[in-house]
Design an enzyme around this catalytic site. Structure first.
Site, PDB file in Angstrom:
ATOM      1  N   GLU A   1      61.167  51.373 129.954  1.00 57.57           N
ATOM      2  CA  GLU A   1      62.049  51.797 129.487  1.00 57.57           C
ATOM      3  C   GLU A   1      63.046  49.905 129.245  1.00 57.57           C
ATOM      4  O   GLU A   1      63.914  49.256 128.864  1.00 57.57           O
ATOM      5  CB  GLU A   1      63.539  52.010 130.469  1.00 57.57           C
ATOM      6  CG  GLU A   1      63.785  53.890 130.849  1.00 57.57           C
ATOM      7  CD  GLU A   1      63.779  54.418 129.408  1.00 57.57           C
ATOM      8  OE1 GLU A   1      64.990  53.266 128.182  1.00 57.57           O
ATOM      9  OE2 GLU A   1      64.224  55.313 128.350  1.00 57.57           O
TER      10      GLU A   1
ATOM     11  N   ASP B   1      72.425  54.103 123.899  1.00 63.29           N
ATOM     12  CA  ASP B   1      71.254  52.868 123.566  1.00 63.29           C
ATOM     13  C   ASP B   1      72.839  52.810 122.342  1.00 63.29           C
ATOM     14  O   ASP B   1      73.126  53.200 121.725  1.00 63.29           O
ATOM     15  CB  ASP B   1      70.288  52.853 123.963  1.00 63.29           C
ATOM     16  CG  ASP B   1      69.161  53.560 122.684  1.00 63.29           C
ATOM     17  OD1 ASP B   1      70.368  53.946 121.993  1.00 63.29           O
ATOM     18  OD2 ASP B   1      68.167  53.561 122.967  1.00 63.29           O
TER      19      ASP B   1
ATOM     20  N   TYR C   1      72.543  50.948 131.715  1.00 64.07           N
ATOM     21  CA  TYR C   1      71.494  51.975 130.469  1.00 64.07           C
ATOM     22  C   TYR C   1      70.386  51.736 131.301  1.00 64.07           C
ATOM     23  O   TYR C   1      70.063  53.680 131.256  1.00 64.07           O
ATOM     24  CB  TYR C   1      70.739  51.410 129.475  1.00 64.07           C
ATOM     25  CG  TYR C   1      69.710  51.995 128.141  1.00 64.07           C
ATOM     26  CD1 TYR C   1      70.390  52.950 127.966  1.00 64.07           C
ATOM     27  CD2 TYR C   1      68.617  51.653 128.661  1.00 64.07           C
ATOM     28  CE1 TYR C   1      69.300  53.880 127.231  1.00 64.07           C
ATOM     29  CE2 TYR C   1      67.792  51.735 128.481  1.00 64.07           C
ATOM     30  CZ  TYR C   1      67.910  53.531 127.597  1.00 64.07           C
ATOM     31  OH  TYR C   1      66.416  53.777 126.217  1.00 64.07           O
TER      32      TYR C   1
END
Length: 288
Positions: A34, A135, A117
């Protein structure tokens, strides 16, 4: 509006086979993936992620290495401060959580360099907990399908999370699937410049399509300046010199990477301030 059901069915048929989506891909690997995927294309991340996890398969492995090793291994993924953030997060996980990536959202958010996030993505995709994950791709899909506008406008954490929360099913597995499916739709179908509405599984309920694709008239997000010739470009050139050398890079060698003295010095000083470069008696190195 139920977009979760058709999106989940579509994702199960059409979703890309990516390493971090495969069974058994652990929380540490998902955390690394990520961070790497932020502002970096999937194709560039996949080989670097494999190399990274082969070298540092656990947070403790990365924490035991010098930060400069992480920056060097980051290579040309861009935004190398992410490597330092991952190293800091690995150190905190090792020292505060026994080397195990925490599941709790607040604990994830407390890790250095881990924002809203990334924390939510790890909690949702690694542990299957019900959290909205947002996102750029998600924001675009929600703006078009739900709000009926062509662009999402400037980001707002509170508003964006609430929008994604509104479409998440209560069932944990379905919520995890919906998070992944909305993100995938924005990445491969509902793209910024050339949306493929003919292939979209929710085109029949998309409010932007139903309205005739009206042009967006709201406030736009800030556009990043072009890369070539920017301070980011010069920073990258200096970082390439530092990564390529096991010994200090002299000021004379750095002077050769860019002709504009003021811009080059500004870029170098910003790298030092960010902890990506360290001055020594003989020149400059990656952080020890």
């Amino acid at each position: 509006m139920d977009i979760a059901t058709p999106l989940g069915e579509w994702f199960n048929r059409e979703g890309r086979d990516l390493p971090w989506r495969r069974p058994g891909f652990g929380a540490w690997g998902i955390l690394v993936s990520e961070v790497m995927l932020q502002q970096t294309p999937v194709a560039r991340v996949i080989p670097r992620l494999a190399e990274w996890l082969a070298r540092w398969p656990t947070p403790a492995d990365l924490a035991s290495a010098p930060p400069g090793d992480a920056v060097r291994a980051w290579d040309r993924l861009g935004y190398p401060r992410r490597a330092l953030r991952l190293h800091a997060a690995a150190t905190a996980i090792t020292e505060e959580h026994g080397g195990v990536v925490p599941r709790d959202l607040d604990a994830l958010l407390a890790l250095p360099g881990i924002g809203e996030y990334t924390a939510r993505a790890v909690a949702a995709f690694a542990f299957g907990d019900r959290h909205p994950v947002v996102d750029t791709n998600v924001r675009r899909v929600l703006a078009r399908a739900i709000a009926g506008q062509g662009e999402p406008g400037p980001p707002s954490t509170r508003r964006d999370l609430a929008a994604m929360e509104s479409v998440l099913p209560e069932n944990l597995d379905a919520a995890r699937l919906t998070n992944a499916a909305v993100m995938e739709l924005g990445a491969v179908i509902c793209t910024a410049r050339s949306p493929r509405c003919d292939a979209c599984p929710i085109s029949d309920v998309c409010r932007w399509r139903a309205a005739g694709y009206p042009p967006y008239k709201g406030t736009r997000a800030t556009v990043q300046p072009r890369f070539e010739g920017s301070d980011r470009h010069v920073r990258g050139l200096i970082m390439a010199e530092l990564r390529a050398s096991e010994i200090p890079v002299t000021a004379t060698e750095i002077a050769r990477v860019w002709a504009d003295d003021a811009q080059r010095d500004r870029a170098l000083q910003s790298l030092i301030a960010d902890g990506l470069a360290e001055p020594t008696q003989d020149g400059f190195t990656l952080p020890a």
